[in-house]
Design an enzyme around this catalytic site. Structure first.
Site, PDB file in Angstrom:
ATOM      1  N   TYR A 162      -8.418   0.016  -6.429  1.00 28.62           N
ATOM      2  CA  TYR A 162      -7.409   0.385  -7.314  1.00 28.62           C
ATOM      3  C   TYR A 162      -6.927  -0.452  -8.437  1.00 28.62           C
ATOM      4  O   TYR A 162      -6.236  -0.306  -9.251  1.00 28.62           O
ATOM      5  CB  TYR A 162      -5.897   0.733  -6.441  1.00 28.62           C
ATOM      6  CG  TYR A 162      -6.419   1.761  -5.260  1.00 28.62           C
ATOM      7  CD1 TYR A 162      -7.580   2.458  -5.446  1.00 28.62           C
ATOM      8  CD2 TYR A 162      -5.560   1.944  -4.378  1.00 28.62           C
ATOM      9  CE1 TYR A 162      -7.781   3.401  -4.599  1.00 28.62           C
ATOM     10  CE2 TYR A 162      -5.755   2.804  -3.370  1.00 28.62           C
ATOM     11  CZ  TYR A 162      -7.016   3.681  -3.372  1.00 28.62           C
ATOM     12  OH  TYR A 162      -6.989   4.677  -2.531  1.00 28.62           O
TER      13      TYR A 162
ATOM     14  N   ASP B 127      -0.535   1.906   1.489  1.00 25.78           N
ATOM     15  CA  ASP B 127      -2.186   2.008   1.701  1.00 25.78           C
ATOM     16  C   ASP B 127      -2.585   1.504   0.244  1.00 25.78           C
ATOM     17  O   ASP B 127      -2.176   2.111  -1.074  1.00 25.78           O
ATOM     18  CB  ASP B 127      -2.472   3.439   1.680  1.00 25.78           C
ATOM     19  CG  ASP B 127      -3.891   3.861   1.720  1.00 25.78           C
ATOM     20  OD1 ASP B 127      -4.603   3.542   2.867  1.00 25.78           O
ATOM     21  OD2 ASP B 127      -4.528   4.208   0.574  1.00 25.78           O
TER      22      ASP B 127
ATOM     23  N   HIS C  75     -14.479   2.329   2.143  1.00 20.32           N
ATOM     24  CA  HIS C  75     -13.944   3.355   1.062  1.00 20.32           C
ATOM     25  C   HIS C  75     -14.940   4.548   0.948  1.00 20.32           C
ATOM     26  O   HIS C  75     -14.195   5.529   0.853  1.00 20.32           O
ATOM     27  CB  HIS C  75     -13.636   2.403  -0.322  1.00 20.32           C
ATOM     28  CG  HIS C  75     -12.752   3.178  -0.916  1.00 20.32           C
ATOM     29  ND1 HIS C  75     -11.635   2.385  -1.721  1.00 20.32           N
ATOM     30  CD2 HIS C  75     -12.292   4.555  -1.112  1.00 20.32           C
ATOM     31  CE1 HIS C  75     -10.775   3.145  -2.351  1.00 20.32           C
ATOM     32  NE2 HIS C  75     -11.317   4.498  -2.094  1.00 20.32           N
TER      33      HIS C  75
ATOM     34  N   LYS D 149      -9.292  -1.410   1.459  1.00 19.88           N
ATOM     35  CA  LYS D 149     -10.693  -1.057   1.616  1.00 19.88           C
ATOM     36  C   LYS D 149     -11.667  -1.741   0.984  1.00 19.88           C
ATOM     37  O   LYS D 149     -11.475  -2.134  -0.106  1.00 19.88           O
ATOM     38  CB  LYS D 149     -10.657   0.711   1.169  1.00 19.88           C
ATOM     39  CG  LYS D 149      -9.601   1.575   1.505  1.00 19.88           C
ATOM     40  CD  LYS D 149      -9.242   2.660   0.893  1.00 19.88           C
ATOM     41  CE  LYS D 149      -8.099   3.460   1.321  1.00 19.88           C
ATOM     42  NZ  LYS D 149      -6.798   2.932   0.416  1.00 19.88           N
TER      43      LYS D 149
END
Length: 309
Positions: free
Chosen positions: A51, A46, A107, A76
């Site tokens: 990130y 994931d 997201h 996402k």
């Protein structure tokens, strides 16, 4: 009866019940974590553009030697990219160095407006997040449906969507989201959301299943008692809780020993599940991750300190 290893999405695709989360995995660590996890038997990763580590995630996938077709890979679209989902998707595909995603999620149900202060977390002059309150999430979803039809993503879904946001989206969607990824654990079981999504054929995914740094989940006496009774760790109980409830679980770690331990799933007796289900109602309720725009999302069950995600 052994717990399932996969669930089935409303697209018919199989998704492994345990995936490796990569949020907060630092540069220099996530590459090795992903490679080790895949070599150790994980087949579900994931990721997300925000990130900031998708390039290393892609490198870890290559390092593992596991064929791309055997891996369920998620990313996402971030809030600042909602007006151009196709562009956001390409950024993730390029960073991960893959041709397609198995799952692509919206997201958060909020658009942030880039304004020169930050590409990903823009702020207003008063320091608040630069939220576009007029943005219609159905426009984001329309674009998600287009990229699904393009074949570059095998399934589309959402993350952090409460029932009111899903209800609004439902008025205009032609494709039902395959997944809703939300914070989920015994202190935030979200029973109503779980039932709502189940009725629509939307699979829930649990992030922060072990809480977050300093969270009291694993050390709670009820969880420790259930763990002792079943001869496993509190971590195994918290991860198995979701799988037993029909939810995909996404523990995150960059430590090899913990990555291995996190994929252990057991069948939990019904009476123990009932105890875990009741913890929030008995005064333990706590949301552990809420962004600075959390109140804008109508989190009526907001209990904890604000932690930006």
């Amino acid at each position: 009866m052994a717990p399932p290893t996969h669930f089935t999405l409303n697209t018919g695709a199989k998704i492994p019940v345990v995936g490796l989360g990569t949020w907060q995995s630092k540069p220099g660590e996530v590459r090795n974590a992903v490679a080790f996890a895949l070599k150790d038997g994980y087949r579900h990763i994931d990721a997300a553009l925000v990130y900031g580590n998708e390039h290393e995630v892609g490198q870890g996938i290559k390092d593992s030697g596991v064929p791309r077709g055997e891996i369920f890979l998620t990313s996402k679209v971030w809030n600042t990219h909602q007006p151009n989902v196709k562009e956001a998707l390409q950024k993730s595909l390029d960073a991960l160095d893959v041709d397609y995603l198995d799952l692509y999620l919206v997201h958060w149900p909020v658009r942030l407006v880039p304004n020169g202060t930050s590409e990903l977390f823009p702020v207003n002059p008063d320091g608040t997040r630069a939220v576009d309150r007029s943005w219609d999430q159905s426009e984001t979803w329309r674009q998600m449906e287009e990229i699904y039809k393009s074949g570059k993503v095998k399934a589309i879904g959402v993350a952090n969507f409460s029932i009111p946001y899903l209800e609004e989206l439902r008025k205009k969607w032609t494709i039902v989201p395959a997944v809703n990824q939300v914070e989920l654990h015994p202190f935030l079981p979200q029973h109503e959301l779980r039932e709502y999504c189940k009725e629509l054929g939307i699979l829930l995914e649990a992030y922060s299943p072990l809480g977050s740094t300093g969270a009291p989940l694993m050390t709670g006496p009820d969880i420790q008692q259930i763990a002792k009774k079943n001869g496993v760790s509190g971590v195994t109980i918290l991860i198995s809780y979701h799988v037993n409830k029909g939810v995909v679980v996404l523990p995150k770690s960059v430590t090899e020993k913990r990555i291995s331990a996190n994929k252990e799933v057991i069948e939990i007796p019904k009476e123990d599940l009932a105890v875990l289900d009741s913890l929030a109602a008995n005064g333990k309720a706590k949301r552990l991750n809420t962004p600075l725009w959390g109140f804008d999302l109508g989190f009526a069950d907001w209990y904890g300190p604000v932690k930006s995600q």
